[in-house]
Write a protein that holds these residues in place. Structure first.
Motif, PDB file in Angstrom:
ATOM      1  N   ALA A   1       5.167  21.514  -9.948  1.00 37.35           N
ATOM      2  CA  ALA A   1       5.501  22.285  -8.370  1.00 37.35           C
ATOM      3  C   ALA A   1       5.958  21.330  -7.497  1.00 37.35           C
ATOM      4  CB  ALA A   1       3.796  22.682  -8.040  1.00 37.35           C
ATOM      5  N   LEU A   2       5.813  20.044  -7.546  1.00 36.82           N
ATOM      6  CA  LEU A   2       6.314  19.053  -6.512  1.00 36.82           C
ATOM      7  C   LEU A   2       8.093  19.002  -7.075  1.00 36.82           C
ATOM      8  CD1 LEU A   2       3.952  16.127  -6.483  1.00 36.82           C
ATOM      9  CD2 LEU A   2       4.960  17.640  -4.369  1.00 36.82           C
ATOM     10  N   ARG A   3       8.296  19.068  -8.229  1.00 36.67           N
ATOM     11  CA  ARG A   3       9.798  18.826  -8.706  1.00 36.67           C
ATOM     12  C   ARG A   3      10.554  20.248  -8.586  1.00 36.67           C
ATOM     13  NH1 ARG A   3      12.619  17.417 -14.204  1.00 36.67           N
ATOM     14  NH2 ARG A   3      13.780  15.833 -13.309  1.00 36.67           N
TER      15      ARG A   3
ATOM     16  N   ILE B   1       4.780   7.431 -13.486  1.00 36.44           N
ATOM     17  CA  ILE B   1       4.814   8.379 -12.272  1.00 36.44           C
ATOM     18  C   ILE B   1       3.918   8.231 -11.659  1.00 36.44           C
ATOM     19  CG2 ILE B   1       4.800  10.935 -12.057  1.00 36.44           C
ATOM     20  CD1 ILE B   1       5.733  11.464 -14.829  1.00 36.44           C
ATOM     21  N   ALA B   2       4.205   7.825 -10.200  1.00 37.23           N
ATOM     22  CA  ALA B   2       3.081   7.608  -9.386  1.00 37.23           C
ATOM     23  C   ALA B   2       3.179   8.782  -8.517  1.00 37.23           C
ATOM     24  CB  ALA B   2       3.582   6.264  -8.392  1.00 37.23           C
ATOM     25  N   VAL B   3       1.805   9.157  -8.158  1.00 33.54           N
ATOM     26  CA  VAL B   3       1.465  10.243  -7.310  1.00 33.54           C
ATOM     27  C   VAL B   3       0.634   9.754  -6.067  1.00 33.54           C
ATOM     28  CG1 VAL B   3       1.512  11.917  -8.993  1.00 33.54           C
ATOM     29  CG2 VAL B   3      -0.745  11.071  -8.494  1.00 33.54           C
ATOM     30  N   ALA B   4       0.857  10.443  -4.968  1.00 37.09           N
ATOM     31  CA  ALA B   4      -0.041  10.170  -3.808  1.00 37.09           C
ATOM     32  C   ALA B   4      -0.956  11.567  -3.644  1.00 37.09           C
ATOM     33  CB  ALA B   4       0.966  10.128  -2.349  1.00 37.09           C
ATOM     34  N   GLU B   5      -2.209  11.304  -3.597  1.00 33.13           N
ATOM     35  CA  GLU B   5      -3.115  12.178  -3.330  1.00 33.13           C
ATOM     36  C   GLU B   5      -4.015  12.212  -2.036  1.00 33.13           C
ATOM     37  OE1 GLU B   5      -6.100  13.367  -6.908  1.00 33.13           O
ATOM     38  OE2 GLU B   5      -6.877  11.680  -5.793  1.00 33.13           O
ATOM     39  N   GLN B   6      -3.959  13.471  -1.545  1.00 34.02           N
ATOM     40  CA  GLN B   6      -4.641  13.353  -0.065  1.00 34.02           C
ATOM     41  C   GLN B   6      -5.697  14.425  -0.225  1.00 34.02           C
ATOM     42  OE1 GLN B   6      -2.151  15.479   3.112  1.00 34.02           O
ATOM     43  NE2 GLN B   6      -2.603  13.188   4.020  1.00 34.02           N
ATOM     44  N   ALA B   7      -6.851  14.549   0.188  1.00 32.00           N
ATOM     45  CA  ALA B   7      -7.906  15.421  -0.029  1.00 32.00           C
ATOM     46  C   ALA B   7      -8.208  15.995  -1.282  1.00 32.00           C
ATOM     47  CB  ALA B   7      -7.914  16.285   1.469  1.00 32.00           C
TER      48      ALA B   7
ATOM     49  N   GLU C   1      -5.699  16.721  -3.520  1.00 32.70           N
ATOM     50  CA  GLU C   1      -4.652  17.304  -3.909  1.00 32.70           C
ATOM     51  C   GLU C   1      -3.350  16.149  -3.926  1.00 32.70           C
ATOM     52  OE1 GLU C   1      -1.601  20.565  -1.810  1.00 32.70           O
ATOM     53  OE2 GLU C   1      -3.603  20.361  -1.126  1.00 32.70           O
ATOM     54  N   VAL C   2      -2.532  16.230  -5.145  1.00 30.52           N
ATOM     55  CA  VAL C   2      -1.357  15.722  -5.142  1.00 30.52           C
ATOM     56  C   VAL C   2      -0.461  16.281  -4.284  1.00 30.52           C
ATOM     57  CG1 VAL C   2       0.377  15.100  -6.760  1.00 30.52           C
ATOM     58  CG2 VAL C   2      -1.983  15.163  -7.618  1.00 30.52           C
ATOM     59  N   VAL C   3       0.027  15.350  -3.315  1.00 35.18           N
ATOM     60  CA  VAL C   3       1.062  15.996  -2.435  1.00 35.18           C
ATOM     61  C   VAL C   3       2.479  15.195  -2.574  1.00 35.18           C
ATOM     62  CG1 VAL C   3      -0.654  16.646  -0.826  1.00 35.18           C
ATOM     63  CG2 VAL C   3       0.397  14.167  -0.681  1.00 35.18           C
ATOM     64  N   ALA C   4       2.670  14.189  -3.393  1.00 40.33           N
ATOM     65  CA  ALA C   4       3.834  13.673  -3.602  1.00 40.33           C
ATOM     66  C   ALA C   4       3.813  12.861  -4.983  1.00 40.33           C
ATOM     67  CB  ALA C   4       4.120  12.491  -2.486  1.00 40.33           C
ATOM     68  N   CYS C   5       5.091  12.742  -5.459  1.00 38.60           N
ATOM     69  CA  CYS C   5       5.143  11.808  -6.837  1.00 38.60           C
ATOM     70  C   CYS C   5       6.672  11.076  -6.506  1.00 38.60           C
ATOM     71  CB  CYS C   5       5.279  12.675  -7.887  1.00 38.60           C
ATOM     72  SG  CYS C   5       6.630  14.114  -7.986  1.00 38.60           S
TER      73      CYS C   5
ATOM     74  N   TRP D   1      15.327   3.156 -13.326  1.00 39.70           N
ATOM     75  CA  TRP D   1      15.746   4.355 -12.758  1.00 39.70           C
ATOM     76  C   TRP D   1      14.596   5.091 -12.037  1.00 39.70           C
ATOM     77  CZ3 TRP D   1      20.758   5.742 -13.427  1.00 39.70           C
ATOM     78  CH2 TRP D   1      21.529   5.191 -14.435  1.00 39.70           C
ATOM     79  N   VAL D   2      15.125   5.770 -10.889  1.00 42.16           N
ATOM     80  CA  VAL D   2      14.076   6.287  -9.973  1.00 42.16           C
ATOM     81  C   VAL D   2      14.520   7.719 -10.089  1.00 42.16           C
ATOM     82  CG1 VAL D   2      13.088   6.513  -7.685  1.00 42.16           C
ATOM     83  CG2 VAL D   2      13.594   4.311  -8.536  1.00 42.16           C
ATOM     84  N   GLN D   3      13.489   8.596 -10.265  1.00 43.30           N
ATOM     85  CA  GLN D   3      13.751  10.269 -10.136  1.00 43.30           C
ATOM     86  C   GLN D   3      12.645  10.962  -9.487  1.00 43.30           C
ATOM     87  OE1 GLN D   3      14.586  11.487 -14.281  1.00 43.30           O
ATOM     88  NE2 GLN D   3      16.509  11.076 -13.997  1.00 43.30           N
ATOM     89  N   SER D   4      13.006  12.047  -8.973  1.00 44.16           N
ATOM     90  CA  SER D   4      11.958  12.989  -8.520  1.00 44.16           C
ATOM     91  C   SER D   4      10.823  12.534  -7.297  1.00 44.16           C
ATOM     92  CB  SER D   4      11.333  13.582  -9.784  1.00 44.16           C
ATOM     93  OG  SER D   4      12.231  14.373 -10.588  1.00 44.16           O
ATOM     94  N   VAL D   5      11.587  11.731  -6.401  1.00 49.79           N
ATOM     95  CA  VAL D   5      10.725  11.234  -5.316  1.00 49.79           C
ATOM     96  C   VAL D   5      10.695  12.468  -4.433  1.00 49.79           C
ATOM     97  CG1 VAL D   5      10.519   9.676  -3.304  1.00 49.79           C
ATOM     98  CG2 VAL D   5      11.484   9.111  -5.695  1.00 49.79           C
ATOM     99  N   VAL D   6       9.303  13.292  -4.322  1.00 49.77           N
ATOM    100  CA  VAL D   6       9.238  14.513  -3.783  1.00 49.77           C
ATOM    101  C   VAL D   6       7.931  14.240  -2.869  1.00 49.77           C
ATOM    102  CG1 VAL D   6       9.136  17.006  -3.785  1.00 49.77           C
ATOM    103  CG2 VAL D   6      10.088  15.752  -5.672  1.00 49.77           C
ATOM    104  N   VAL D   7       8.103  14.650  -1.697  1.00 50.67           N
ATOM    105  CA  VAL D   7       6.627  14.858  -1.000  1.00 50.67           C
ATOM    106  C   VAL D   7       6.660  16.230  -0.468  1.00 50.67           C
ATOM    107  CG1 VAL D   7       5.500  13.946   1.106  1.00 50.67           C
ATOM    108  CG2 VAL D   7       6.829  12.588   0.010  1.00 50.67           C
ATOM    109  N   VAL D   8       5.470  16.756  -0.492  1.00 52.88           N
ATOM    110  CA  VAL D   8       5.349  18.249   0.174  1.00 52.88           C
ATOM    111  C   VAL D   8       5.781  18.239   1.303  1.00 52.88           C
ATOM    112  CG1 VAL D   8       3.703  19.063  -1.746  1.00 52.88           C
ATOM    113  CG2 VAL D   8       3.077  18.135   0.438  1.00 52.88           C
ATOM    114  N   PRO D   9       6.356  19.444   2.030  1.00 50.70           N
ATOM    115  CA  PRO D   9       7.016  19.361   3.346  1.00 50.70           C
ATOM    116  C   PRO D   9       5.969  19.097   4.506  1.00 50.70           C
ATOM    117  CG  PRO D   9       7.849  21.186   2.182  1.00 50.70           C
ATOM    118  CD  PRO D   9       7.040  20.577   1.151  1.00 50.70           C
TER     119      PRO D   9
END
Length: 166
Positions: A21-23, A66-72, A74-78, A99-107
């Motif tokens: 979903a993030l990607r 793959i690193a993820v950020a979790e808030q409450a 819920e995964v909100v970024a990767c 190589w860095v790919q797919s750095v995404v944070v939900v809006p």
């Protein structure tokens, strides 16, 4: 989503749906970038392929982080880091290249420092694995973040070949 505390951790198999979903924020956009889906069928196909790739990589591939950020809860970024081996060169004597790919944070969670924290996590991981050179492709909106972290625009042009045969 209101601004609350978030944590960074390695992605797990249970995160596959969230990672897809993030990607999709990158690959299903209306961007002119060469890597975005142009049709619903393309979108469906990359999602299936990405799910299969994640299922192979997440159990602990040493060359993928793959690193993820979790808030409450819920995964909100990767952010995805990959390491490959190249012939040594003056800018990479070990031959290990990140190589860095797919750095995404939900809006709803942007502008909180999450992408920067994920990138710092990946840069530490790269250094710990001997990758002395790290590359990424960026959008104009994210370039300031990468410059802040020490990345510089390369004078080499990036060419891309897509397809099975020339």
């Amino acid at each position: 989503m209101p601004k609350t505390a978030w944590t960074v951790r390695p992605a797990a198999l249970a995160d596959i749906d969230a990672l897809v979903a993030l990607r999709a924020n990158l690959l299903n956009g209306a961007s002119e970038a060469s890597y975005v889906s142009r049709t619903p069928d393309e979108s469906r196909r990359w999602k299936i392929a990405y799910q299969e790739w994640l299922a192979q990589m997440l159990p602990g591939d040493a060359q993928v982080r793959i690193a993820v950020a979790e808030q409450a809860g819920e995964v909100v970024a990767c952010a995805t880091g990959l390491i490959d081996r190249r012939p040594p060169a003056p800018d990479g004597l070990t031959g290990w290249c990140g190589w860095v790919q797919s750095v995404v944070v939900v809006p709803a969670c942007r502008r909180q420092g999450i992408a920067e924290r994920l990138m710092r996590e990946l840069l530490q991981w790269f250094a710990g694995h001997g990758a002395t050179k790290v590359l990424l492709e960026t959008t104009p909106a994210a370039e300031a973040l990468y410059r802040k972290l020490g990345f510089a625009r390369s004078p080499e042009g990036l060419l891309s070949f897509v397809g099975g045969r020339p």
